[in-house]
Design a protein around this motif. Structure first.
Motif, PDB file in Angstrom:
ATOM      1  N   ASN A 154      31.337  59.349  56.892  1.00 57.48           N
ATOM      2  CA  ASN A 154      30.896  57.951  56.879  1.00 57.48           C
ATOM      3  C   ASN A 154      31.993  57.006  57.347  1.00 57.48           C
ATOM      4  N   TYR A 155      31.548  55.855  57.849  1.00 61.15           N
ATOM      5  CA  TYR A 155      32.447  54.754  58.144  1.00 61.15           C
ATOM      6  C   TYR A 155      32.216  53.729  57.041  1.00 61.15           C
ATOM      7  N   VAL A 156      33.258  53.383  56.310  1.00 63.31           N
ATOM      8  CA  VAL A 156      33.116  52.586  55.085  1.00 63.31           C
ATOM      9  C   VAL A 156      33.859  51.260  55.222  1.00 63.31           C
ATOM     10  N   ARG A 157      33.182  50.188  54.795  1.00 58.81           N
ATOM     11  CA  ARG A 157      33.797  48.864  54.753  1.00 58.81           C
ATOM     12  C   ARG A 157      33.859  48.402  53.303  1.00 58.81           C
ATOM     13  N   ARG A 158      35.057  48.064  52.855  1.00 60.17           N
ATOM     14  CA  ARG A 158      35.261  47.576  51.489  1.00 60.17           C
ATOM     15  C   ARG A 158      35.742  46.130  51.551  1.00 60.17           C
ATOM     16  N   THR A 159      34.963  45.242  50.942  1.00 63.25           N
ATOM     17  CA  THR A 159      35.282  43.820  50.926  1.00 63.25           C
ATOM     18  C   THR A 159      35.576  43.396  49.500  1.00 63.25           C
ATOM     19  N   ARG A 160      36.736  42.776  49.303  1.00 62.25           N
ATOM     20  CA  ARG A 160      37.124  42.325  47.958  1.00 62.25           C
ATOM     21  C   ARG A 160      37.390  40.828  47.974  1.00 62.25           C
ATOM     22  N   ILE A 161      36.845  40.151  46.986  1.00 62.92           N
ATOM     23  CA  ILE A 161      37.099  38.723  46.791  1.00 62.92           C
ATOM     24  C   ILE A 161      37.713  38.526  45.418  1.00 62.92           C
ATOM     25  N   VAL A 162      38.854  37.889  45.390  1.00 69.54           N
ATOM     26  CA  VAL A 162      39.535  37.612  44.119  1.00 69.54           C
ATOM     27  C   VAL A 162      39.495  36.112  43.873  1.00 69.54           C
ATOM     28  N   THR A 163      38.916  35.718  42.738  1.00 61.70           N
ATOM     29  CA  THR A 163      38.884  34.322  42.308  1.00 61.70           C
ATOM     30  C   THR A 163      39.586  34.249  40.949  1.00 61.70           C
ATOM     31  N   PRO A 164      39.889  33.061  40.475  1.00 66.48           N
ATOM     32  CA  PRO A 164      40.529  32.971  39.155  1.00 66.48           C
ATOM     33  C   PRO A 164      39.687  33.590  38.045  1.00 66.48           C
ATOM     34  N   GLU A 165      38.360  33.556  38.213  1.00 67.74           N
ATOM     35  CA  GLU A 165      37.484  34.038  37.145  1.00 67.74           C
ATOM     36  C   GLU A 165      37.103  35.514  37.283  1.00 67.74           C
ATOM     37  N   ARG A 166      36.910  35.967  38.516  1.00 71.50           N
ATOM     38  CA  ARG A 166      36.387  37.322  38.723  1.00 71.50           C
ATOM     39  C   ARG A 166      36.977  37.942  39.987  1.00 71.50           C
ATOM     40  N   THR A 167      37.016  39.261  39.986  1.00 65.76           N
ATOM     41  CA  THR A 167      37.288  40.028  41.195  1.00 65.76           C
ATOM     42  C   THR A 167      36.008  40.770  41.553  1.00 65.76           C
ATOM     43  N   MET A 168      35.528  40.547  42.760  1.00 60.90           N
ATOM     44  CA  MET A 168      34.256  41.136  43.192  1.00 60.90           C
ATOM     45  C   MET A 168      34.502  42.046  44.390  1.00 60.90           C
ATOM     46  N   GLU A 169      33.748  43.139  44.446  1.00 61.91           N
ATOM     47  CA  GLU A 169      33.913  44.070  45.556  1.00 61.91           C
ATOM     48  C   GLU A 169      32.563  44.532  46.084  1.00 61.91           C
ATOM     49  N   GLN A 170      32.460  44.556  47.394  1.00 58.08           N
ATOM     50  CA  GLN A 170      31.277  45.071  48.070  1.00 58.08           C
ATOM     51  C   GLN A 170      31.691  46.303  48.870  1.00 58.08           C
TER      52      GLN A 170
END
Length: 380
Positions: free
Chosen positions: A88-104
């Motif tokens: 597979n070809y995989v894309r990992r996107t991470r967003i870090v905010t003061p309240e939460r860390t989110m990952e797609q």
């Protein structure tokens, strides 16, 4: 008429000299045809239209990755990593905010012949619960002046490059429902509308504002039309009543920006749609693509033509998944001729397949498709 004049004539609801013949092309077929990995939905599509002689509708992604995932700002740190992982070809996107860390996490089968235009499937959604959405809503940046200038610039470039070969029609950031379902599980969305309506309204309104904001930019651009992705809210997962109450108000609010500006729209649902015909009339869209018969969809071109009449321009209906790849050139030419005879009646039609041309489609069959369609395209 040249290709541009022909397509614009149809978009105005008028009858041109002949029906536009405009197969939907994107990276898969462009990579296959030109035998290269990195392809462009603008430059390579223009070259393909020149070589094969069809009426071009460009289907560019001006921003394949939405603006809010392109850069970091205060309280919004973005990182995107793409790599091959096994098959597979995989894309990992991470967003870090003061309240939460989110990952797609998104993945697609690895194809060494295609570098651009990979169709990812979501393995892990960015927004998993209400706390994630609260952090997303609070910290998500707005479009910048640079974002607006980039879209305007790309519109001017595309218009110049396409010339009289056709029209420019990029994808916007998405139809509202499609955009939300990119970052939230659609099964949760279906349930939220019924079981947690306040939360559903909150996130749908938030993303509607985001789409409308981008549509304001496209409305004043040089692009001839705007593509709207609407294939997630399809007739296989919801009925007309559900669409009318929980999808239509948001889609219509975002579309109204383009409608009021007089910018034509091409709304894409290549799957089941028959139950949603009344809703498509209410959307205010200019073109619905693509009329797809079974097994890809449940629509029959003659029936759709009769139902929509002059209310909507239709595009599509030729099976590119099986028939176009497997039939003989003679069979393809004959079927294309028959489809054109059905579609061109009373105008309001653009000849196309039920979706994009696929890898492995024989060139002689594509040429037969265009030949058969052209033979029946002229209006007396």
């Amino acid at each position: 008429m040249n290709a541009r004049e022909r397509l614009l004539c149809v978009l105005r609801g008028e009858i041109p000299d002949e029906v536009p013949v405009s197969p939907f092309v994107q990276e898969e077929y462009l990579s296959y045809y030109f035998d290269k990995k990195d392809t462009s939905r603008l430059y390579d599509a223009v070259q393909l239209a020149k070589e094969l002689g069809f009426d071009l509708i460009t289907r560019q992604y001006i921003n394949a990755i939405p603006y809010f995932l392109q850069r970091s700002e205060e309280n919004w740190q973005v990182s995107v990593k793409e790599a091959r992982e096994g098959d597979n070809y995989v894309r990992r996107t991470r967003i870090v905010t003061p309240e939460r860390t989110m990952e797609q996490v998104e993945a697609a089968p690895y194809n060494e012949n295609i570098l651009t235009g990979i169709h990812f499937s979501t393995v892990e959604y960015l927004i998993k619960d209400e706390e994630d959405f609260a952090a997303f809503k609070k910290n998500c940046p707005k479009h910048s002046k640079e974002d607006e200038e980039y879209i305007i610039q790309q519109g001017e470039i595309a218009r110049k490059e396409v010339g009289d070969l056709g029209i420019t029609c990029p994808w916007s950031i998405g139809g509202v429902y499609n955009l939300v379902s990119t970052y939230m599980n659609v099964q949760d969305m279906l349930c939220d509308a019924l079981a947690d309506e306040e939360y559903y309204e909150e996130y749908m309104n938030f993303f509607t504002d985001m789409v409308a904001e981008e549509h304001e930019i496209y409305a004043k651009s040089a692009f001839d039309a705007v593509g709207i992705q609407g294939n997630i809210a399809n007739g296989a997962i919801m009925g007309a009543d559900y669409f009318d109450e929980y999808v239509l108000p948001y889609e219509r609010r975002a579309l109204d920006v383009l409608i009021k500006a007089g910018k034509p729209t091409i709304y894409h649902n290549c799957g089941n749609a028959k139950v949603l015909y009344p809703e498509y009339k209410k959307l205010g869209i200019t073109v619905w693509e693509t009329v797809a018969e079974a097994p890809q969809g449940d629509s029959i071109l003659a029936e759709a033509k009769e139902y929509f009449g002059e209310d909507l321009i239709l595009s599509g209906n030729f099976d590119q998944v099986h028939f176009l790849k497997e039939a003989t050139p003679e069979q393809v030419e004959e079927r294309a001729y028959k489809q054109m005879m059905t579609g061109k009646k009373n105008g309001h039609y653009i000849f196309a397949c039920s979706d994009y041309l696929e890898v492995g489609t024989p060139l002689e069959n594509v040429k037969a498709l265009l030949k058969g369609a052209r033979a029946a395209a002229k209006y007396e």
